[in-house]
Scaffold this motif. Sequence first.
Motif, mmCIF file in Angstrom:
data_model
loop_
_atom_site.group_PDB
_atom_site.id
_atom_site.type_symbol
_atom_site.label_atom_id
_atom_site.label_comp_id
_atom_site.label_asym_id
_atom_site.label_seq_id
_atom_site.Cartn_x
_atom_site.Cartn_y
_atom_site.Cartn_z
ATOM 1 N N UNK A 85 -48.935 50.305 -3.692
ATOM 2 C CA UNK A 85 -47.757 50.991 -4.223
ATOM 3 C C UNK A 85 -47.696 50.909 -5.741
ATOM 4 N N UNK A 86 -48.325 49.885 -6.313
ATOM 5 C CA UNK A 86 -48.336 49.754 -7.758
ATOM 6 C C UNK A 86 -47.637 48.493 -8.211
ATOM 7 N N UNK A 87 -47.073 48.561 -9.401
ATOM 8 C CA UNK A 87 -46.423 47.387 -9.969
ATOM 9 C C UNK A 87 -45.110 47.779 -10.630
ATOM 10 N N UNK A 88 -44.284 46.778 -10.823
ATOM 11 C CA UNK A 88 -43.034 46.954 -11.558
ATOM 12 C C UNK A 88 -42.887 45.757 -12.482
ATOM 13 N N UNK A 89 -42.450 46.016 -13.689
ATOM 14 C CA UNK A 89 -42.163 44.906 -14.584
ATOM 15 C C UNK A 89 -41.025 45.282 -15.500
ATOM 16 N N UNK A 90 -40.353 44.262 -15.962
ATOM 17 C CA UNK A 90 -39.223 44.523 -16.837
ATOM 18 C C UNK A 90 -38.552 43.250 -17.268
ATOM 19 N N UNK A 91 -37.496 43.426 -18.015
ATOM 20 C CA UNK A 91 -36.764 42.281 -18.504
ATOM 21 C C UNK A 91 -35.326 42.650 -18.788
ATOM 22 N N UNK A 92 -34.514 41.622 -18.890
ATOM 23 C CA UNK A 92 -33.104 41.819 -19.215
ATOM 24 C C UNK A 92 -32.696 40.765 -20.232
ATOM 25 N N UNK A 93 -32.147 41.222 -21.344
ATOM 26 C CA UNK A 93 -31.521 40.318 -22.304
ATOM 27 C C UNK A 93 -30.061 40.216 -21.907
ATOM 28 N N UNK A 94 -29.620 38.999 -21.604
ATOM 29 C CA UNK A 94 -28.265 38.760 -21.115
ATOM 30 C C UNK A 94 -27.503 37.940 -22.153
ATOM 31 N N UNK A 95 -26.304 38.414 -22.490
ATOM 32 C CA UNK A 95 -25.442 37.712 -23.432
ATOM 33 C C UNK A 95 -24.105 37.431 -22.763
ATOM 34 N N UNK A 96 -23.641 36.194 -22.865
ATOM 35 C CA UNK A 96 -22.358 35.794 -22.301
ATOM 36 C C UNK A 96 -21.419 35.431 -23.440
ATOM 37 N N UNK A 97 -20.216 35.977 -23.412
ATOM 38 C CA UNK A 97 -19.224 35.600 -24.414
ATOM 39 C C UNK A 97 -17.892 35.301 -23.736
ATOM 40 N N UNK A 98 -17.199 34.324 -24.294
ATOM 41 C CA UNK A 98 -15.922 33.865 -23.748
ATOM 42 C C UNK A 98 -14.818 34.809 -24.199
ATOM 43 N N UNK A 99 -14.153 35.446 -23.230
ATOM 44 C CA UNK A 99 -13.056 36.377 -23.533
ATOM 45 C C UNK A 99 -11.690 35.689 -23.494
ATOM 46 N N UNK A 100 -11.657 34.414 -23.107
ATOM 47 C CA UNK A 100 -10.387 33.708 -22.976
ATOM 48 C C UNK A 100 -9.822 33.854 -21.573
ATOM 49 N N UNK A 101 -8.883 32.998 -21.224
ATOM 50 C CA UNK A 101 -8.240 33.008 -19.905
ATOM 51 C C UNK A 101 -9.244 32.912 -18.760
ATOM 52 N N UNK A 102 -10.360 32.180 -18.970
ATOM 53 C CA UNK A 102 -11.347 31.994 -17.906
ATOM 54 C C UNK A 102 -12.158 33.225 -17.577
ATOM 55 N N UNK A 103 -12.258 34.182 -18.506
ATOM 56 C CA UNK A 103 -13.023 35.409 -18.290
ATOM 57 C C UNK A 103 -14.249 35.400 -19.204
ATOM 58 N N UNK A 104 -15.384 35.770 -18.640
ATOM 59 C CA UNK A 104 -16.630 35.849 -19.391
ATOM 60 C C UNK A 104 -17.087 37.296 -19.447
ATOM 61 N N UNK A 105 -17.453 37.739 -20.634
ATOM 62 C CA UNK A 105 -18.052 39.064 -20.770
ATOM 63 C C UNK A 105 -19.563 38.900 -20.691
#
Length: 172
Positions: A85-105
């Motif tokens: 079938x072939x191949x798949x490759x990739x990546x994800x840059x993930x950033x987490x920031x604190x929005x306050x009140x226990x919420x993460x963006x």
Amino acid sequence: MHMSDTREIKAPREVVWAAILDPEVLKACVPGCTQMTGSPEDGFEAIVVQKVGPVKATFTGVVKLSNRNEPESLTLSGEGKGGAAGFAKGGADVTLSDKGDGVTELHYEVEAKVGGKLAQLGSRIIDGFAKKMADQFFTNLQEAVEGPKEEGAADDAAVDGKKKGWFKRMVS
């Protein structure tokens, strides 16, 4: 192909960070994942079964975590081989920031590539599939941490026999 999105997760940033590093969470979040082993330090090995258009394949691959800046950002990079079938490759840059009140963006930038028979399906099919996979992964991650969107859905929704939102309850 490149895509990005942002989600607000109703959990502290440290809980979201821990979920991203947990192999059980990753296994539950990757669509079609049947096996996930390894550690954040050494990387993970995974087996994923997917159907893209008329092509169904079992991919064996590796996922590595790099550029770790706890609990703010990291890069997830993966590559899988699906035989004929072939191949798949990739990546994800993930950033987490604190929005306050226990919420993460959570913000992610994903880059994906395919080759072999999969590449012959055409960019429209491949791009749609890749977007669906990325969206589903981050939706699954959000639900593993905070639970299902609707109150009444809590009893019906489960991942591998565990109710969604199980990770947040486990670390609370």
